[in-house]
Design a protein around this motif. Structure first.
Motif, PDB file in Angstrom:
ATOM      1  N   GLU A 179       0.952  -1.334   0.080  1.00 28.18           N
ATOM      2  CA  GLU A 179       0.023   0.020  -0.159  1.00 28.18           C
ATOM      3  C   GLU A 179       1.071   1.210  -0.109  1.00 28.18           C
ATOM      4  N   LEU A 180       0.268   2.250  -0.658  1.00 28.50           N
ATOM      5  CA  LEU A 180       0.908   3.578  -0.607  1.00 28.50           C
ATOM      6  C   LEU A 180       0.622   4.414   0.759  1.00 28.50           C
ATOM      7  N   VAL A 181       2.126   4.530   1.131  1.00 33.01           N
ATOM      8  CA  VAL A 181       1.967   5.308   2.559  1.00 33.01           C
ATOM      9  C   VAL A 181       2.110   6.789   2.341  1.00 33.01           C
ATOM     10  N   SER A 240       9.991   3.984  -3.896  1.00 34.85           N
ATOM     11  CA  SER A 240       9.820   3.962  -5.297  1.00 34.85           C
ATOM     12  C   SER A 240       9.858   5.254  -6.003  1.00 34.85           C
ATOM     13  N   VAL A 241      10.180   5.237  -7.166  1.00 33.72           N
ATOM     14  CA  VAL A 241      10.520   6.660  -7.800  1.00 33.72           C
ATOM     15  C   VAL A 241       9.871   6.582  -9.482  1.00 33.72           C
ATOM     16  N   ASP A 242       9.529   7.806  -9.829  1.00 33.56           N
ATOM     17  CA  ASP A 242       9.201   7.755 -11.210  1.00 33.56           C
ATOM     18  C   ASP A 242       8.908   9.206 -11.702  1.00 33.56           C
ATOM     19  N   LEU A 268       3.338   6.771 -10.449  1.00 29.19           N
ATOM     20  CA  LEU A 268       4.164   6.358  -9.189  1.00 29.19           C
ATOM     21  C   LEU A 268       2.996   5.912  -8.206  1.00 29.19           C
ATOM     22  N   VAL A 269       1.969   6.654  -8.142  1.00 30.10           N
ATOM     23  CA  VAL A 269       0.636   6.265  -7.279  1.00 30.10           C
ATOM     24  C   VAL A 269      -0.296   5.172  -7.747  1.00 30.10           C
ATOM     25  N   THR A 270       0.061   4.894  -8.809  1.00 34.02           N
ATOM     26  CA  THR A 270      -1.186   3.854  -9.531  1.00 34.02           C
ATOM     27  C   THR A 270      -0.297   2.615  -9.877  1.00 34.02           C
ATOM     28  N   ASP A 271       0.742   2.695 -10.503  1.00 29.70           N
ATOM     29  CA  ASP A 271       1.391   1.532 -11.244  1.00 29.70           C
ATOM     30  C   ASP A 271       2.924   1.557 -10.854  1.00 29.70           C
TER      31      ASP A 271
END
Length: 121
Positions: A46-48, A96-98, A104-107
């Motif tokens: 999950e995204l924090v 993670s980075v993008d 970044l927040v979905t995939d």
């Protein structure tokens, strides 16, 4: 090639604090959005928290008011200050980075090796 190295995890008592770090290499750091994810045993990742290249931030509801995400472009490092930790914060934390904030927040596709955070008395 992007390389992400997380550090700072450990065992802490409920109510305690930890600061995680994510050192990045192989990218033009300041143009990338960066994020912290976590995965608890038996649960989905999950995204924090996320921080954009322009320093805007967003947090999961479960950590708002307790966690703070930040970045130091000169050091190519992102941080997660975690206060008032709860047992339910126990998880492996990944960065993670993008360049694409939405992706970044979905995939999210690029990961470090993770750092274990355990909150227990």
């Amino acid at each position: 090639q992007v390389q992400l190295v997380e550090s700072g995890g450990g065992l802490v008592q409920p109510g305690g604090s930890l600061r995680l770090s994510c050192a990045a290499s192989g990218i033009i750091f300041n143009v990338y959005a960066m994020a912290w994810y976590r995965q608890a045993p038996g649960k989905q990742r999950e995204l924090v928290a996320v921080i954009s290249s322009t320093l805007s931030t967003n947090y999961a509801d479960s950590v708002k008011g307790r966690f703070t995400i930040s970045r130091d472009n000169a050091k190519k490092t992102m941080y997660l200050q975690m206060n008032s930790l709860k047992p339910e914060d126990t998880a492996v934390y990944y960065c993670s980075v993008d360049r694409d904030f939405a992706r970044l927040v979905t995939d999210a596709r690029t990961w470090g090796q993770g750092t274990q955070v355990t909150v227990s008395s």
